[in-house]
Design a protein around this motif. Structure first.
Motif, PDB file in Angstrom:
ATOM      1  N   LEU A  17      90.591  25.951  43.000  1.00  0.00           N
ATOM      2  CA  LEU A  17      90.708  27.070  42.065  1.00  0.00           C
ATOM      3  C   LEU A  17      89.941  28.293  42.564  1.00  0.00           C
ATOM      4  O   LEU A  17      90.402  29.424  42.425  1.00  0.00           O
ATOM      5  CB  LEU A  17      90.196  26.656  40.685  1.00  0.00           C
ATOM      6  N   GLY A  18      88.778  28.054  43.156  1.00  0.00           N
ATOM      7  CA  GLY A  18      87.979  29.155  43.682  1.00  0.00           C
ATOM      8  C   GLY A  18      88.665  29.863  44.830  1.00  0.00           C
ATOM      9  O   GLY A  18      88.573  31.090  44.964  1.00  0.00           O
ATOM     10  N   THR A  19      89.379  29.099  45.651  1.00  0.00           N
ATOM     11  CA  THR A  19      90.109  29.684  46.784  1.00  0.00           C
ATOM     12  C   THR A  19      91.284  30.515  46.295  1.00  0.00           C
ATOM     13  O   THR A  19      91.479  31.664  46.710  1.00  0.00           O
ATOM     14  CB  THR A  19      90.627  28.578  47.727  1.00  0.00           C
ATOM     15  N   VAL A  20      92.063  29.951  45.399  1.00  0.00           N
ATOM     16  CA  VAL A  20      93.263  30.637  44.904  1.00  0.00           C
ATOM     17  C   VAL A  20      92.903  31.817  44.010  1.00  0.00           C
ATOM     18  O   VAL A  20      93.521  32.883  44.092  1.00  0.00           O
ATOM     19  CB  VAL A  20      94.180  29.650  44.156  1.00  0.00           C
ATOM     20  N   GLY A  21      91.918  31.635  43.160  1.00  0.00           N
ATOM     21  CA  GLY A  21      91.535  32.708  42.246  1.00  0.00           C
ATOM     22  C   GLY A  21      90.785  33.839  42.916  1.00  0.00           C
ATOM     23  O   GLY A  21      90.728  34.945  42.394  1.00  0.00           O
ATOM     24  N   GLY A  22      90.201  33.554  44.093  1.00  0.00           N
ATOM     25  CA  GLY A  22      89.469  34.586  44.819  1.00  0.00           C
ATOM     26  C   GLY A  22      88.054  34.796  44.323  1.00  0.00           C
ATOM     27  O   GLY A  22      87.337  35.675  44.791  1.00  0.00           O
ATOM     28  N   PHE A  23      87.594  33.976  43.342  1.00  0.00           N
ATOM     29  CA  PHE A  23      86.259  34.131  42.783  1.00  0.00           C
ATOM     30  C   PHE A  23      85.211  33.307  43.526  1.00  0.00           C
ATOM     31  O   PHE A  23      84.020  33.514  43.369  1.00  0.00           O
ATOM     32  CB  PHE A  23      86.236  33.698  41.308  1.00  0.00           C
ATOM     33  N   GLY A  24      85.653  32.319  44.297  1.00  0.00           N
ATOM     34  CA  GLY A  24      84.711  31.395  44.915  1.00  0.00           C
ATOM     35  C   GLY A  24      84.521  30.181  44.028  1.00  0.00           C
ATOM     36  O   GLY A  24      84.640  30.266  42.796  1.00  0.00           O
ATOM     37  N   SER A  25      84.215  29.051  44.630  1.00  0.00           N
ATOM     38  CA  SER A  25      84.156  27.782  43.893  1.00  0.00           C
ATOM     39  C   SER A  25      82.973  27.680  42.942  1.00  0.00           C
ATOM     40  O   SER A  25      83.004  26.891  41.993  1.00  0.00           O
ATOM     41  CB  SER A  25      84.116  26.612  44.879  1.00  0.00           C
ATOM     42  N   SER A  26      81.909  28.463  43.160  1.00  0.00           N
ATOM     43  CA  SER A  26      80.706  28.298  42.343  1.00  0.00           C
ATOM     44  C   SER A  26      80.952  28.602  40.875  1.00  0.00           C
ATOM     45  O   SER A  26      80.284  28.058  39.998  1.00  0.00           O
ATOM     46  CB  SER A  26      79.572  29.191  42.873  1.00  0.00           C
ATOM     47  N   LEU A  27      81.908  29.477  40.571  1.00  0.00           N
ATOM     48  CA  LEU A  27      82.216  29.823  39.191  1.00  0.00           C
ATOM     49  C   LEU A  27      82.594  28.579  38.398  1.00  0.00           C
ATOM     50  O   LEU A  27      82.296  28.459  37.203  1.00  0.00           O
ATOM     51  CB  LEU A  27      83.361  30.844  39.149  1.00  0.00           C
ATOM     52  N   PHE A  28      83.258  27.628  39.057  1.00  0.00           N
ATOM     53  CA  PHE A  28      83.627  26.367  38.421  1.00  0.00           C
ATOM     54  C   PHE A  28      82.616  25.265  38.729  1.00  0.00           C
ATOM     55  O   PHE A  28      82.316  24.426  37.886  1.00  0.00           O
ATOM     56  CB  PHE A  28      85.017  25.913  38.904  1.00  0.00           C
ATOM     57  N   LEU A 197      80.457  17.304  50.297  1.00  0.00           N
ATOM     58  CA  LEU A 197      80.929  18.612  49.842  1.00  0.00           C
ATOM     59  C   LEU A 197      81.500  19.432  50.990  1.00  0.00           C
ATOM     60  O   LEU A 197      82.352  20.305  50.768  1.00  0.00           O
ATOM     61  CB  LEU A 197      79.791  19.361  49.146  1.00  0.00           C
ATOM     62  N   LEU A 198      81.055  19.168  52.209  1.00  0.00           N
ATOM     63  CA  LEU A 198      81.640  19.832  53.377  1.00  0.00           C
ATOM     64  C   LEU A 198      83.108  19.442  53.516  1.00  0.00           C
ATOM     65  O   LEU A 198      83.979  20.301  53.711  1.00  0.00           O
ATOM     66  CB  LEU A 198      80.876  19.455  54.645  1.00  0.00           C
ATOM     67  N   ILE A 199      83.376  18.149  53.381  1.00  0.00           N
ATOM     68  CA  ILE A 199      84.761  17.659  53.445  1.00  0.00           C
ATOM     69  C   ILE A 199      85.573  18.230  52.288  1.00  0.00           C
ATOM     70  O   ILE A 199      86.720  18.659  52.448  1.00  0.00           O
ATOM     71  CB  ILE A 199      84.789  16.114  53.424  1.00  0.00           C
ATOM     72  N   VAL A 200      84.956  18.258  51.105  1.00  0.00           N
ATOM     73  CA  VAL A 200      85.611  18.817  49.925  1.00  0.00           C
ATOM     74  C   VAL A 200      85.994  20.279  50.156  1.00  0.00           C
ATOM     75  O   VAL A 200      87.102  20.713  49.799  1.00  0.00           O
ATOM     76  CB  VAL A 200      84.685  18.705  48.686  1.00  0.00           C
ATOM     77  N   SER A 201      85.092  21.053  50.769  1.00  0.00           N
ATOM     78  CA  SER A 201      85.361  22.474  51.005  1.00  0.00           C
ATOM     79  C   SER A 201      86.524  22.674  51.963  1.00  0.00           C
ATOM     80  O   SER A 201      87.351  23.573  51.774  1.00  0.00           O
ATOM     81  CB  SER A 201      84.112  23.177  51.538  1.00  0.00           C
ATOM     82  N   ILE A 202      86.611  21.824  52.991  1.00  0.00           N
ATOM     83  CA  ILE A 202      87.707  21.931  53.962  1.00  0.00           C
ATOM     84  C   ILE A 202      89.044  21.589  53.304  1.00  0.00           C
ATOM     85  O   ILE A 202      90.020  22.334  53.406  1.00  0.00           O
ATOM     86  CB  ILE A 202      87.460  21.014  55.180  1.00  0.00           C
ATOM     87  N   VAL A 203      89.066  20.449  52.613  1.00  0.00           N
ATOM     88  CA  VAL A 203      90.306  19.990  51.966  1.00  0.00           C
ATOM     89  C   VAL A 203      90.710  20.952  50.855  1.00  0.00           C
ATOM     90  O   VAL A 203      91.887  21.334  50.731  1.00  0.00           O
ATOM     91  CB  VAL A 203      90.130  18.561  51.404  1.00  0.00           C
ATOM     92  N   GLY A 204      89.756  21.375  50.036  1.00  0.00           N
ATOM     93  CA  GLY A 204      90.052  22.268  48.918  1.00  0.00           C
ATOM     94  C   GLY A 204      90.550  23.623  49.362  1.00  0.00           C
ATOM     95  O   GLY A 204      91.491  24.176  48.774  1.00  0.00           O
ATOM     96  N   THR A 205      89.938  24.170  50.418  1.00  0.00           N
ATOM     97  CA  THR A 205      90.384  25.465  50.941  1.00  0.00           C
ATOM     98  C   THR A 205      91.793  25.367  51.523  1.00  0.00           C
ATOM     99  O   THR A 205      92.631  26.263  51.332  1.00  0.00           O
ATOM    100  CB  THR A 205      89.414  25.983  52.020  1.00  0.00           C
ATOM    101  N   TYR A 206      92.064  24.272  52.213  1.00  0.00           N
ATOM    102  CA  TYR A 206      93.397  24.069  52.791  1.00  0.00           C
ATOM    103  C   TYR A 206      94.464  23.995  51.696  1.00  0.00           C
ATOM    104  O   TYR A 206      95.497  24.665  51.779  1.00  0.00           O
ATOM    105  CB  TYR A 206      93.428  22.784  53.625  1.00  0.00           C
TER     106      TYR A 206
END
Length: 240
Positions: A17-28, A197-206
């Motif tokens: 959601l952070g990637t698509v919304g453009g807000f960054g993941s920390s908001l969620f 969380l590193l793996i999560v960031s890669i998969v989530g961004t993709y």
């Protein structure tokens, strides 16, 4: 940590959601993680998570970034995230959590009601936006929504928008990571979460990049804002 699988799933959702919304993941991620960790630990782990998340975004959206905006937004943001990080040590946890809930509710309602809201694309406004986003990031763990509103004023292409935001955010998170470390927010017992969380960031961004290619920004931004509003209401309910 209990319910580690649920934590990983929700962190992945936050990254998408952070990637698509453009807000960054920390908001969620910040309100999600607060259900599993104490608020100060959340600040520490979010900063470290975001470092890897932003590096991933820069790699995936490497078509270029706006150097002028990186400087005009990034420099004040880095300065004020340090100030916010230092101040967070002296403000009661409950007040910070209430502040986070109110921030999420206010920003989502504002953007849902005033859909045409735009900041004028001036250097002065980029400095103000950088200052505010940095201060909120240091105090509450998230300032991406303010940075997103500021960047939106400059009508950047999607990939340039995300790359520029990620470069700025990388500076913010690297700076506050040091402050949070000296504040004692980063605990040894939580460090096992970093490679996860590193793996999560890669998969989530993709996944987020694939979604961006299939739907309009306008459609998904509305969904994201509703989710932010719900997250804020749940966070406030939990505190009360």
């Amino acid at each position: 940590m209990e319910n580690l699988t649920l934590f990983i799933f929700l962190a992945l959702l936050a990254e998408i959601l952070g990637t698509v919304g453009g807000f960054g993941s920390s908001l969620f991620f910040v309100p999600i993680a607060s259900y599993f960790l104490d608020f100060y630990s959340v600040l520490g782990i979010t900063a470290l998570f975001h470092v890897s998340s932003n590096i991933t975004k820069i790699v995936f959206f490497r078509k270029g970034f706006d150097k002028k905006l990186v400087l005009s937004i990034g420099i004040p943001a880095i300065g004020f995230v340090i100030i916010g990080g230092v101040l967070s040590k002296y403000i009661p946890t409950q007040l910070l959590e209430i502040g986070l809930a109110i921030f999420l509710i206010t920003i989502s309602l504002t953007l849902l009601i005033f859909k045409s809201l735009k900041v004028k694309p001036t250097i002065a406004n980029s400095i103000i936006g950088g200052t505010a986003s940095g201060l909120f990031a240091g105090l509450l763990g998230t300032g991406g929504a303010i940075r997103g509103i500021t960047l939106a004023a400059f009508s950047l292409k999607t990939e340039v928008f995300i790359a520029t935001s990620a470069v700025i955010d990388l500076g913010i998170d690297a700076s506050r990571s040091f402050v949070y470390y000296f504040n004692g927010y980063i605990h040894k017992e939580d460090l096992y979460l970093i490679p996860i969380l590193l793996i999560v960031s890669i998969v989530g961004t993709y996944i987020g990049k694939q979604i961006l290619a299939k739907i309009s920004d306008k459609q998904f931004k509305s969904i994201v804002l509703v989710l932010i509003l719900i997250t804020g209401l749940i966070t406030l309910y939990k505190i009360i």
